[in-house]
Design an enzyme around this catalytic site. Structure first.
Site, mmCIF file in Angstrom:
data_model
loop_
_atom_site.group_PDB
_atom_site.id
_atom_site.type_symbol
_atom_site.label_atom_id
_atom_site.label_comp_id
_atom_site.label_asym_id
_atom_site.label_seq_id
_atom_site.Cartn_x
_atom_site.Cartn_y
_atom_site.Cartn_z
ATOM 1 N N PRO A 65 46.832 44.661 43.507
ATOM 2 C CA PRO A 65 47.207 43.470 44.258
ATOM 3 C C PRO A 65 46.105 42.858 45.131
ATOM 4 O O PRO A 65 46.247 41.731 45.562
ATOM 5 C CB PRO A 65 48.352 43.978 45.133
ATOM 6 C CG PRO A 65 48.065 45.417 45.333
ATOM 7 C CD PRO A 65 47.291 45.889 44.141
ATOM 8 N N GLN A 66 45.024 43.571 45.393
ATOM 9 C CA GLN A 66 44.055 43.073 46.373
ATOM 10 C C GLN A 66 43.395 41.762 45.964
ATOM 11 O O GLN A 66 43.114 40.922 46.801
ATOM 12 C CB GLN A 66 42.940 44.094 46.637
ATOM 13 C CG GLN A 66 43.335 45.179 47.604
ATOM 14 C CD GLN A 66 43.811 46.411 46.866
ATOM 15 O OE1 GLN A 66 44.075 46.334 45.667
ATOM 16 N NE2 GLN A 66 43.939 47.526 47.543
ATOM 17 N N CYS A 116 33.806 43.808 45.019
ATOM 18 C CA CYS A 116 32.922 44.850 44.495
ATOM 19 C C CYS A 116 32.914 44.878 42.977
ATOM 20 O O CYS A 116 32.047 45.466 42.356
ATOM 21 C CB CYS A 116 33.277 46.203 45.076
ATOM 22 S SG CYS A 116 35.007 46.604 44.912
ATOM 23 N N ASN A 117 33.899 44.223 42.366
ATOM 24 C CA ASN A 117 33.928 44.236 40.904
ATOM 25 C C ASN A 117 33.519 42.927 40.250
ATOM 26 O O ASN A 117 33.433 42.840 39.040
ATOM 27 C CB ASN A 117 35.330 44.603 40.416
ATOM 28 C CG ASN A 117 35.563 46.084 40.475
ATOM 29 O OD1 ASN A 117 34.611 46.859 40.372
ATOM 30 N ND2 ASN A 117 36.803 46.477 40.651
#
Lengths: 273, 461
Positions: free
Chosen positions: B153-154, B88-89
């Site tokens: 961490p994702q 999403c980023n």
């Protein structure tokens, strides 16, 4: 003898320095080195105590120099053993400087004991002294853990956190550790006192002789008894328990040293100088 | 990997045409600097810093879309290898290509076509990086240095997932495989050697961290959730992950309470039961829309004795607050409201940024190492290294033999022996050298160079 004292102090100071570095640079290896250095100091210290024991033929508590040295020895020994059950690394920062300070003061005191009473050359006295000293070392740690508890509690309560917040373990752990110290200390002191009474009965024909040391030991014992009782019955824990273990240790310090300086009694020669 | 390289050769027969050197290929390859068919690493992407959220939403790829994109990129003649990361980023398209300009053009065209958006509308948000810069960028992204919340961490998992899709599609080849493996390695190293991921940076996680500083372990600690809300529920989920005890849920509407309790495998209680429950719960998370305090100091004070002063931890996420802050002044009771938790987070973020500087050094080092490997894919260094290895072995053996069984040989005889081994090595290496120098292996040259280096263990690592 001087050599042994210097080696002991040297290793205790090195250990203190190592633990200080560990406080800032949180690397496990550093605390292990600190522990090893302390153990090395303890080795020399054991030789020192053993040597004094052999020379006088009895437990070396014939003047303040010897008494402090033996107390320092039990403090280190207690920490080294306690660390297995409660791996609280930062406590080394309390143990190492405490032992170092005791040894440094001890080293600056006159070393030769004046006279050795025959009544003190008994296995009962050895037992009495050793057990009480271990108990008192445990209570010294209860005080140290209590101080750390207050630091950590303050950090969380005031929401300031900061330097120690990161490094100290949880409140629960500190509380449990302090409690374990008090239980150990109290049990040992109780056993030690009982052995003292029994010995007094065999030597002087009476259990209790209103010696100031006895009186203050009694006060100290009652103090910790109340603390434990309240903890078990109404749950005096956390902050209050921590404050009490600090006050309790002050009472203990007075019993240990103050009584001998300010008051008279048959325990007097242990701390003469 | 080898398979894949062959396959791309088949699907794109004309690709290496532009790169082949006219004249004597073997002779040329020796003096030409970068290998004729060496692929360049190019990255085109956009992230939260360069593109506003609307654009990111628009250009983001779902799992299926990403797969389709990989397929399409594979068909593009300019793109030899590709991995596509979309979160999403950010969107990152990492490519290995013989001609960067063409690859970038192809990627842009595909974005425009698949997203039904003209290139000029999103071009400003794109960054295009080549070589070391691209390598550094992907390292930084994976190590979470480029994230909106540094250290979260994702992102590493997302890149791993993207790489998995690429390997399934066989769209990544020898260069990107190596690059991605290095990327994972670097990210892991950054995580373990710096404190970048140490401290909580979300409200719910900060609350958990505090809880652990109070209770040590959260195992078997009973939780009371008052009200509902995303953050509060997230906190409860974290607690469950830490194996907390029973979860009690109190809600104004009992039905909603039951619903939530079911979700957490807990028990619903009535609102009026709350003060009574304080006797046996340890952690209270409150998040109601109430306008006043739900619990006051006296209510809590009343239960402390019954609790034997075991600690109580209030997490007040509600605005306006639910828990009277006066309660914090009671012994062994701790109240944190949302502002307090935000302060915790801010401190932690500062810490992370400090750690990020150390992480950058680890990454610099990794970029240099990767460059070393990448350059070794040149033909000449590989051939030279191969030759040197053979010569070293031969020299060692000759010495041994001359020292023992053939120690009686004269100087001329020794020289003859050396000439013979040199000739042997030349003959043995003749065909492999020709093969590597030649354009015979075309686009897959880096594969053969890599295989050669591995086969003969030319990289000391």
């Amino acid at each position: 003898m001087t050599f042994l004292i210097i080696m002991t102090i040297l290793f205790y100071i090195l250990s203190t320095a190592e633990y200080l570095v560990y406080l800032f640079v949180q690397r496990d290896r550093l605390s292990k080195i600190g522990y090893a250095l302390l153990a090395a100091g303890f080795f020399w210290h054991t030789l020192l105590v053993g040597y004094a024991f052999l020379r006088s033929g009895s437990i070396p508590v014939h003047n303040l120099h010897q008494t402090l040295s033996l107390a320092g020895w039990t403090v280190t020994g207690f920490f080294l053993a306690f660390h297995y059950r409660y791996p609280f690394k930062l406590l080394g920062l309390y143990a190492a400087p405490l032992a170092a300070t005791m040894m440094i003061i001890s080293a600056r005191l006159p070393m030769e004991p004046d006279r050795i009473q025959d009544s003190l050359k008994s296995i009962w006295v050895v037992f009495h002294v050793v057990v009480i000293f271990i108990g008192e070392a445990a209570l010294a740690f209860a005080c140290g853990v209590g101080i750390l508890y207050l630091v950590q509690e303050h950090a969380i309560k005031t929401k300031k956190r900061g330097f120690f917040y990161r490094r100290l373990p949880s409140l629960e752990f500190l509380d449990n550790t302090g409690y374990a110290c008090i239980i150990t200390g109290f049990t040992m002191v109780t056993i030690g006192l009982i052995s003292g009474f029994l010995y007094a009965k065999t030597v002087w024909g009476r259990f209790w002789s209103w010696d100031p040391k006895e009186v203050w030991s009694g006060i100290m014992w009652l103090f910790y008894a109340v603390l434990l009782h309240e903890r078990l019955m109404v749950g005096w824990r956390g902050r209050r328990s921590a404050i009490m273990s600090i006050i309790g240790f002050l009472v203990l310090m007075f019993t240990f040293l103050g009584v001998n300086f300010l008051l008279q009694g048959h325990h007097g020669e242990f701390t003469q100088w | 990997m080898v398979n894949h390289a062959l396959q791309t050769d088949i699907t794109e027969p004309g690709r290496s045409k532009g790169d082949s050197v006219p004249g004597h290929p073997a002779r040329k390859a020796l003096d030409s600097t970068p290998g004729a068919a060496r692929l360049k690493i190019v990255l085109i992407g956009m992230n939260h810093k360069t593109a506003e959220v609307e654009l990111r939403e628009c250009l983001g790829f779902s799992h299926e879309e990403a797969d389709a994109a990989l397929q399409s990129f594979q068909d593009a003649p300019a793109i030899a290898e590709v991995v596509l990361v979309s979160t999403c980023n950010r969107v990152e398209i990492l490519m290995a290509t013989p001609s960067p300009e063409a690859a970038v053009e192809a990627a842009k065209t595909y974005l425009a076509r698949s997203k039904a958006l003209e290139v000029k509308h999103f071009e400003h948000a794109l960054y295009i990086l080549e070589g070391d810069d691209a390598v550094r960028h992907i390292f930084r992204v994976a190590a979470s240095l480029d994230s909106m919340v540094v250290g979260e961490p994702q992102i590493l998992g997302q890149i791993k997932e993207a790489y998995r899709s690429a390997t399934l599609r066989k769209s990544s080849g020898v260069i990107l495989n190596r690059l991605l493996h290095k990327t994972f390695f670097v990210a892991k190293r950054v995580r373990s050697e710096t404190g970048i991921g140490d401290h909580a940076v979300s409200i719910s996680y900060a609350a958990i961290e505090l809880g652990r500083k109070i209770f040590g372990t959260l195992e078997e600690k009973k939780v009371l959730l008052i009200g509902a809300g995303e953050m509060a529920e997230l906190a409860v989920e974290h607690l469950i992950r830490h194996r907390s005890g029973t979860i009690f849920v109190a809600n104004r509407t009992f039905e909603r309470g039951v619903e939530l309790a079911d979700r957490f495998n807990g028990r619903a209680i009535g609102f009026e039961e709350i003060p009574d429950r304080l006797k046996d719960v340890d952690i209270i998370i409150s998040s109601t829309g109430a306008s006043g305090f739900i619990l006051n100091r006296n209510q809590v004070k009343g239960v402390l004795r019954a609790r034997k002063n075991r600690p109580l931890f209030f997490i007040d996420i509600a605005v306006p607050r639910d828990i009277d802050p006066e309660i914090n002044r009671l012994s062994n009771v701790y109240v944190y409201d949302i502002d307090d938790l935000k302060d915790v987070i801010e401190e932690n973020i500062e810490d992370r940024n400090r750690e990020a500087a150390r992480a950058e050094r680890i990454i610099d080092e990794a970029v240099i190492r990767f460059r070393g490997w990448y350059q070794s894919l040149d033909v000449v260094p590989t051939i030279v290294a191969l030759r040197e290895k053979m010569l070293t072995i031969a020299e060692g053996e000759i010495r041994k033999t001359l020292a023992h069984s053939l120690s009686h040989l004269s100087n001329e005889e020794t020289a003859a022996l050396r000439r013979m081994t040199d000739a042997l090595i030349n003959k043995i290496l003749h065909d492999p050298t020709l093969f590597l120098k030649n354009d015979g292996c075309r686009g897959g040259k880096s594969v053969y160079l890599d295989v050669t280096r591995k086969l003969f263990k030319l990289d000391e690592e």
